[in-house]
Motif scaffolding. Structure first.
Motif, mmCIF file in Angstrom:
data_model
loop_
_atom_site.group_PDB
_atom_site.id
_atom_site.type_symbol
_atom_site.label_atom_id
_atom_site.label_comp_id
_atom_site.label_asym_id
_atom_site.label_seq_id
_atom_site.Cartn_x
_atom_site.Cartn_y
_atom_site.Cartn_z
ATOM 1 N N ASP A 57 0.857 -1.175 0.000
ATOM 2 C CA ASP A 57 0.000 0.000 0.000
ATOM 3 C C ASP A 57 0.895 1.226 0.000
ATOM 4 N N PRO A 58 1.017 1.919 -1.096
ATOM 5 C CA PRO A 58 0.280 1.732 -2.343
ATOM 6 C C PRO A 58 0.832 0.547 -3.146
ATOM 7 N N ARG A 105 -2.733 4.025 -6.515
ATOM 8 C CA ARG A 105 -3.837 3.768 -5.592
ATOM 9 C C ARG A 105 -5.122 4.087 -6.335
#
Length: 133
Positions: free
Chosen positions: A71-72, A97
Motif C-alpha cells: 500500500d500503495p 492507488r
C-alpha cells in the motif's frame, strides 16, 4: 518533449514477484499529469498489457505487473514499443492507488531503478490523476 518521454513510460513495467492480473486496474483511465504539461493522458491496462497516449498520440506500449499487497500497490512496466526508441526495453517503476473511479499513478523515468517514495511530482517522479472511463 523530454518531459513527456520521462513520464510516459510510467505505466509499463514487469516485476518479477507480482501479478499481471489486477481486475480493478484493468480498463481505460484518462486525466491529467499533476504539475506537468497541459493535455489529456490516457492509460489503458488489460491483463498484462499497457498503452499510454498523450493528446491522442500513442507514446508507449508495454507489459505491466502489479505487485500487491503493498500500500500503495507497486506497478512495474517494461516498454516494448515507443516513439522514444531510447526507452524500448527499459522498465519504469511506479506506484498507484485506486479510490472508486479515481486512479492516482506515480512513476519514475524509464531505466531509473528506484520506486517512487510517494505521490509527489518532483524532478524524478511524475504523477497522474486519472478517472476510469
Amino acid at each position: 518533449m523530454r518531459r513527456i518521454a520521462m513520464g510516459l513510460a510510467i505505466s509499463m513495467i514487469v516485476v518479477s514477484c507480482g501479478s499481471t492480473d489486477d481486475p480493478v486496474l484493468s480498463g481505460v483511465w484518462s486525466g491529467i499529469e499533476v504539475d506537468g504539461e497541459a493535455g489529456r493522458w490516457t492509460f489503458t491496462f488489460s491483463t498484462a498489457e499497457t498503452s499510454v497516449t498523450f493528446e491522442g498520440m500513442e507514446l508507449y506500449t508495454g507489459t505491466h505487473e502489479a505487485v500487491p499487497p503493498a500500500d500503495p500497490t507497486r506497478l512495474d512496466t517494461r516498454i516494448t514499443d515507443s516513439v522514444f526508441p531510447q526507452y524500448i526495453g527499459d522498465v519504469t517503476h511506479g506506484i498507484y492507488r485506486i479510490d472508486g473511479t479515481k486512479l492516482t499513478l506515480a512513476s519514475n523515468e524509464p531505466g531509473i531503478g528506484d520506486v517512487p517514495a510517494g505521490f509527489v511530482a518532483n524532478g524524478e517522479t511524475r504523477v497522474w490523476e486519472l478517472t476510469k472511463e
